[in-house]
Scaffold this active site. Structure first.
Site, PDB file in Angstrom:
ATOM      1  N   VAL B  14      36.292  11.874 -24.419  1.00  0.00           N
ATOM      2  CA  VAL B  14      37.412  12.505 -24.363  1.00  0.00           C
ATOM      3  C   VAL B  14      37.856  13.943 -24.122  1.00  0.00           C
ATOM      4  O   VAL B  14      38.896  14.222 -23.485  1.00  0.00           O
ATOM      5  CB  VAL B  14      38.497  11.798 -25.379  1.00  0.00           C
ATOM      6  N   LYS B 105      42.322   5.529 -32.312  1.00  0.00           N
ATOM      7  CA  LYS B 105      43.050   4.133 -32.568  1.00  0.00           C
ATOM      8  C   LYS B 105      42.737   3.787 -34.109  1.00  0.00           C
ATOM      9  O   LYS B 105      43.671   3.154 -34.767  1.00  0.00           O
ATOM     10  CB  LYS B 105      42.425   2.946 -31.849  1.00  0.00           C
ATOM     11  N   VAL B 132      45.346   3.263 -27.251  1.00  0.00           N
ATOM     12  CA  VAL B 132      45.322   2.280 -26.845  1.00  0.00           C
ATOM     13  C   VAL B 132      45.220   2.077 -25.316  1.00  0.00           C
ATOM     14  O   VAL B 132      46.067   2.567 -24.580  1.00  0.00           O
ATOM     15  CB  VAL B 132      46.570   1.386 -27.293  1.00  0.00           C
ATOM     16  N   ILE B 136      46.279   3.714 -19.400  1.00  0.00           N
ATOM     17  CA  ILE B 136      47.442   2.681 -19.285  1.00  0.00           C
ATOM     18  C   ILE B 136      48.647   3.129 -19.902  1.00  0.00           C
ATOM     19  O   ILE B 136      48.464   3.308 -21.436  1.00  0.00           O
ATOM     20  CB  ILE B 136      47.069   1.406 -19.470  1.00  0.00           C
ATOM     21  N   GLY B 187      26.326   2.188 -19.620  1.00  0.00           N
ATOM     22  CA  GLY B 187      27.372   2.835 -20.460  1.00  0.00           C
ATOM     23  C   GLY B 187      28.553   2.398 -20.847  1.00  0.00           C
ATOM     24  O   GLY B 187      29.522   2.855 -21.377  1.00  0.00           O
ATOM     25  N   GLU B 190      28.005   0.210 -26.464  1.00  0.00           N
ATOM     26  CA  GLU B 190      27.485   1.417 -27.236  1.00  0.00           C
ATOM     27  C   GLU B 190      25.884   0.830 -27.815  1.00  0.00           C
ATOM     28  O   GLU B 190      25.865  -0.348 -27.861  1.00  0.00           O
ATOM     29  CB  GLU B 190      28.105   1.887 -28.326  1.00  0.00           C
ATOM     30  N   ASP B 201      37.495  -3.659 -32.204  1.00  0.00           N
ATOM     31  CA  ASP B 201      38.076  -2.488 -31.335  1.00  0.00           C
ATOM     32  C   ASP B 201      39.624  -3.278 -30.745  1.00  0.00           C
ATOM     33  O   ASP B 201      40.583  -2.469 -30.977  1.00  0.00           O
ATOM     34  CB  ASP B 201      37.225  -2.220 -30.250  1.00  0.00           C
ATOM     35  N   LYS B 205      43.735  -1.924 -31.489  1.00  0.00           N
ATOM     36  CA  LYS B 205      44.654  -1.778 -30.690  1.00  0.00           C
ATOM     37  C   LYS B 205      45.765  -2.776 -30.989  1.00  0.00           C
ATOM     38  O   LYS B 205      47.056  -2.275 -30.806  1.00  0.00           O
ATOM     39  CB  LYS B 205      44.054  -2.030 -29.268  1.00  0.00           C
ATOM     40  N   GLY B 302      37.032   5.773 -20.636  1.00  0.00           N
ATOM     41  CA  GLY B 302      36.458   6.878 -19.723  1.00  0.00           C
ATOM     42  C   GLY B 302      37.025   8.184 -19.909  1.00  0.00           C
ATOM     43  O   GLY B 302      38.226   8.331 -20.413  1.00  0.00           O
TER      44      GLY B 302
END
Lengths: 431, 431
Positions: B14, B105, B132, B136, B187, B190, B201, B205, B302
């Site tokens: 990121v 998160k 999150v 989006i 990718g 993980e 995960d 969120k 991404g």
């Protein structure tokens, strides 16, 4: 709790939706805005009309002066539609330092500049989320969430009436006229459906969205526009055969710093998320150079969805400090100057359906005419003759080609002796 | 043009995305924010690691003091992940009156309260759109656009890894393990995929989204959680047969002022817009009492999509006047107190797949056990025996029933002599 007084202009479908939401979500709105919102006045055309909502009669007025001269009214919410007197009322209210919320796409698409400039000059807030795609937060999406992006393309289903008609044609096998009648019966189409079915409504919305997404001035009449009245069940069947569905899309793309703007029926791949947007739903797809593909889907019309956007804007104004003497607007609409691409220079793939005489050699001659104009064909379907038909149906799909080249080929084909009629030409987008 | 100095904490996926966007969209960002953004410092763990971005070495530091003690740095962007030291660094920066953007998160879902309170107390802005669903704009959607609504339900595909795996299983006929391997190669997963495939995960969120959507405190451990490791190609085939697809959904519903929160594999009707969300895409569906159905679709992870949300937040801070001495936050997270619904009281339809001995009377006895526990069956499929199989597959679909009743029936069935195994139980949502 702090109080704020607002005025509503218009008590049609959207106005009633706003009134209802202010009542039934009062607790949510108070807690989220920090304000108790009091509707001080409601401007109506006719005092005696039945309203369908339980609104105290003393709030109604037919005189805009009752609103403009009342300095205790801080926010004016315009839901009248049309250009005048809506525009004049908003300008006057801005000059009296009232903040404005509008749901009016027509005035924004045609007179937006003057409204933005006046809001800037007077230091008032001007919000218009409800003007495009009802409850879908596309305006704030572009103006606030996607600011880190260079937007490359935006395309969407922004008219619920035509999407309803095309859904009925695709799923229930109706012809256009039958689907239109049903849309009227169900209240999805107006008695005079011209603005929807001829693509005017979508073109207004595209002008507004393009201005924001590309930070440039886009006039309504720069949008190429075609409606859905020519679409037949035959076209829909062929589309399916090729793996597409037909949608009325509003499309803007930036290519080499120039914008192309168009509203027309479009072949959309059946696997694309827009293909699954049914009935009166709207959806807008955006490609940003950072965010990638993004789609917003929801109700593009209706009293409560549109009211949701209007009341959301009112709350945004309250949170941004409604009492500030002068508000510094964050969104500018003329950041860049962009040229526009002429429709003849647009490159697309095309679906062409024609009726030709059932003779040997016809296909070869037609193919030659396309070839001479640099249009190369990807596939051809020739259907066997059915009894009583004049000629046979020929369906051609081209590779990417300039619209000018295609139209030149079509001009030749139109006058060829064995061609009965070019029935339809529909653009294909693969995005 | 005004200048602002910011610091980045973390230069992973990121962090690199944010750095790239700040470079290649510099013109857009300047014009939209009114600021020239200068990255003053970048906190990294190891000075000598290869970066994959062209970042001047003198900006890198391993010492957080270089950032916290620099009063010219106005915004700190946290992209380290994990709880500590990310939380401590953000709290310290807030106390030094630095505004915060985070993409984290885990810290929000578990320690969000302390961060919100400290931001309030110190009068700094605290933005977290990237925490999150990547690019989006779901956080601003809930916090800013849907404020006029009482949100009734929210459910979505918020984990790209599991959606990629389920897509491969559904479209390419892979088994879970094979799809997981491919996800790792590409990718999308993980090396240790536990957090994704076991639903942690998605649960983080959901806790964040539920807090915002329902204006109440939701702890991560209030979320019921089930992963996708038990899903087999057999389940996927049966789902298809019944007209469904299997998706890992994060679901929150308010029923009688109580919330139910759950993450689990779910049968989604094949015609629902979420059914067409493929590969690593995310999508979140919201039902509001004014806006109706709304869906936001896009890239949930991404470098650039998540970076788009981070840089969007930075621009929001700049537009909200980064130099204000004290900022009044507009979003409160503890507006209402809500109780939570225990999982045993949740009502669903259920798909049950079991292996039973191929004997007469088995079906009748099983049906009786469901009936005794008030579970009524909608359909039953019994598959013929194949060679070498131990028992036959029996698939049952229930009507709406309380989870407690279903589990009581399953307890009985599990110990019945002719039942080899209850292979899978998957909840069905028709929304």
């Amino acid at each position: 709790m702090k109080k704020v007084r607002i005025a509503l202009l218009g008590l049609g479908n959207v106005g009633r939706g706003v009134w209802k939401i202010l009542q039934f979500n009062q607790d949510e709105i108070r807690k989220r805005s920090g304000y108790d919102i009091e509707v001080a006045k409601v401007l109506v055309r006719d005092m005696n009309k039945a309203r369908g909502v339980d609104i105290p009669e003393e709030l109604l007025t037919t005189d805009f002066n009752d609103i403009i001269e009342d300095s205790s009214i801080k926010i004016v919410v315009e839901m009248m539609g049309g250009i005048e007197p809506a525009k004049e009322y908003m300008l006057e209210a801005m000059k009296k330092k009232k903040h404005i919320v509008t749901a009016n796409k027509m005035v924004l698409a045609t007179e937006g500049d003057q409204l933005f400039e006046t809001a800037d000059k007077e230091g008032v807030m001007f919000y218009y989320e409800a003007s495009v795609a009802g409850g879908i937060p596309i305006i704030s999406g572009i103006n606030e969430s996607l600011t880190a992006n260079k937007i490359e393309q935006l395309y969407g289903i922004v008219n619920g009436t035509t999407n309803y008609i095309l859904t009925k044609m695709a799923l229930d096998g109706m012809e256009f006229e039958e689907a239109l009648e049903e849309a009227k019966e169900k209240g999805y189409a107006e008695a005079d459906p011209t603005s929807d079915i001829e693509g005017f409504d979508a073109a207004y919305k595209l002008a507004i969205l393009s201005s924001l997404a590309f930070g440039t001035k886009v006039e309504f009449d720069q949008v190429y526009r075609e409606g859905i009245t020519n679409i037949t069940s035959e076209d829909i069947t062929y589309a399916k055969e090729f793996g597409y569905v037909i949608k009325l899309l509003a499309i803007v793309k930036e290519i080499n710093n120039k914008l192309q703007l168009r509203v027309h029926p479009t072949f959309v791949p059946a696997t694309h998320p827009l293909a699954n947007v049914y009935n009166s739903f709207n959806a807008i797809f955006i490609k940003g150079n950072a965010v990638g593909d993004l789609m917003l889907y929801g109700r593009g019309a209706g009293d409560l969805p549109t009211g949701s956007a209007v009341v959301g804007d009112i709350i945004s104004i309250l949170r941004n400090n409604v009492d500030l003497e002068s508000y510094l607007p964050s969104v500018k609409n003329n950041l860049w100057h962009k040229e526009f691409i002429d429709m003849k220079d647009v490159e697309c793939k095309y679906y062409i359906r024609a009726t030709v005489e059932d003779k040997p050699g016809v296909l070869g001659e037609l193919t030659t005419m396309f070839g001479k104009n640099n249009v190369s064909l990807r596939s051809v379907i020739q259907r066997g003759k059915e009894q009583g038909e004049e000629g046979v149906s020929l369906v051609l799909v081209t590779h990417f080609t300039k619209e000018e080249n295609l139209l030149n080929a079509i001009d030749l084909i139109n006058i060829a002796p064995y061609v009965v009629k070019v029935d339809n030409i529909i653009r294909i987008e693969n995005f």
